[in-house]
Design an enzyme around this catalytic site. Sequence first.
Site, mmCIF file in Angstrom:
data_model
loop_
_atom_site.group_PDB
_atom_site.id
_atom_site.type_symbol
_atom_site.label_atom_id
_atom_site.label_comp_id
_atom_site.label_asym_id
_atom_site.label_seq_id
_atom_site.Cartn_x
_atom_site.Cartn_y
_atom_site.Cartn_z
ATOM 1 N N SER A 123 44.928 25.884 42.807
ATOM 2 C CA SER A 123 46.019 25.501 43.716
ATOM 3 C C SER A 123 45.452 24.849 44.979
ATOM 4 O O SER A 123 46.053 23.914 45.523
ATOM 5 C CB SER A 123 46.901 26.708 44.071
ATOM 6 O OG SER A 123 46.226 27.585 44.929
ATOM 7 N N ASN A 124 44.299 25.296 45.426
ATOM 8 C CA ASN A 124 43.672 24.635 46.582
ATOM 9 C C ASN A 124 43.207 23.227 46.217
ATOM 10 O O ASN A 124 43.300 22.312 47.025
ATOM 11 C CB ASN A 124 42.497 25.456 47.116
ATOM 12 C CG ASN A 124 42.934 26.539 48.080
ATOM 13 O OD1 ASN A 124 43.374 26.241 49.193
ATOM 14 N ND2 ASN A 124 42.857 27.791 47.652
ATOM 15 N N HIS A 130 37.719 31.012 52.146
ATOM 16 C CA HIS A 130 37.578 32.409 51.731
ATOM 17 C C HIS A 130 38.817 33.189 52.163
ATOM 18 O O HIS A 130 39.284 33.028 53.288
ATOM 19 C CB HIS A 130 36.315 33.004 52.364
ATOM 20 C CG HIS A 130 36.046 34.400 51.901
ATOM 21 N ND1 HIS A 130 35.512 34.669 50.653
ATOM 22 C CD2 HIS A 130 36.256 35.599 52.486
ATOM 23 C CE1 HIS A 130 35.411 35.975 50.498
ATOM 24 N NE2 HIS A 130 35.860 36.563 51.600
ATOM 25 N N ASP A 144 29.169 33.766 52.297
ATOM 26 C CA ASP A 144 30.333 33.790 53.187
ATOM 27 C C ASP A 144 29.960 33.992 54.658
ATOM 28 O O ASP A 144 30.666 34.667 55.411
ATOM 29 C CB ASP A 144 31.325 34.888 52.747
ATOM 30 C CG ASP A 144 31.864 34.636 51.346
ATOM 31 O OD1 ASP A 144 31.990 33.461 50.968
ATOM 32 O OD2 ASP A 144 32.166 35.611 50.641
HETATM 33 C C1 GAR Z 1 41.747 31.400 46.776
HETATM 34 O O1 GAR Z 1 42.452 32.469 47.351
HETATM 35 C C2 GAR Z 1 40.381 31.256 47.433
HETATM 36 O O2 GAR Z 1 40.394 31.529 48.797
HETATM 37 C C3 GAR Z 1 39.606 32.300 46.681
HETATM 38 O O3 GAR Z 1 40.023 32.179 45.355
HETATM 39 C C4 GAR Z 1 41.376 31.717 45.329
HETATM 40 C C5 GAR Z 1 41.429 30.505 44.450
HETATM 41 O O4 GAR Z 1 42.747 30.080 44.249
HETATM 42 N N1 GAR Z 1 38.194 32.084 46.843
HETATM 43 C C6 GAR Z 1 37.304 33.062 46.826
HETATM 44 O O5 GAR Z 1 37.591 34.224 46.665
HETATM 45 C C7 GAR Z 1 35.884 32.602 47.014
HETATM 46 N N2 GAR Z 1 35.032 33.707 47.234
HETATM 47 P P1 GAR Z 1 43.051 28.644 43.658
HETATM 48 O O6 GAR Z 1 42.195 28.483 42.383
HETATM 49 O O7 GAR Z 1 44.515 28.676 43.323
HETATM 50 O O8 GAR Z 1 42.700 27.621 44.682
#
Ligand code: GAR
Length: 193
Positions: free
Chosen positions: A20-21, A113, A149
């Site tokens: 989604s990001n 993060h 991180d």
């Molecule tokens: C997001 O919440 C991101 O911040 C987290 O994984 C998710 C991915 O969502 N990242 C971490 O935990 C990295 N350590 P997405 O695939 O829908 O973007």
Amino acid sequence: MKLFGLHKLKTAVFISGTGSNLKNLIKFSLQRKSPILIKLIISDNKNAKGLVFSKKYKIQKKTYNFINKRKDEKKIIKFLRKNNINLICLAGFMKILSKNFIKNFKGKILNIHPSLLPKYKGLNTHFRAIKNKEKFSGCTVHFVTSKLDSGKIILQKRVKIAKKDTPITLSKKILVQEHLLYPKAISKLFTNP
Ligand code: GAR
């Protein structure tokens, strides 16, 4: 580094899951004033849902299983160089990149993060924040260094934890803020005032 004129930063987005990001960054990159152009999507998971955005937005993708991390990182570095990539955005990428990889793109790797760093580095951030009865959690965009991180923070957004929040409801609330924060952090770094 500030951007002038039409030169956009050739960007690779690394994902492991939903993406989604990634989708949000693609939409951001398509805005005229955006300082980035997303050229590549890299994943360590060939089944990552987010890979669908490669076809949808006609962006080249490559997956590497990271079973031999050293070899795969070498291949990725070569591939990124070939494509003149000058910014890497980690977006839900769940592998830890080696010191050597990071050295090759020093100061050019960003990550998002889902916590208010330096609190809750690593995994299960929402579960741990709720368990510790935190009143707030949130998200952080930061530079990636060889310490997990821990690189310099670019922007953070606080999100209130409600009494009834579970790790799932909290992650959804934070994700909404992530989608606002990542483009904002990129603009802060690379756009002229
Ligand atoms: C997001 O919440 C991101 O911040 C987290 O994984 C998710 C991915 O969502 N990242 C971490 O935990 C990295 N350590 P997405 O695939 O829908 O973007």
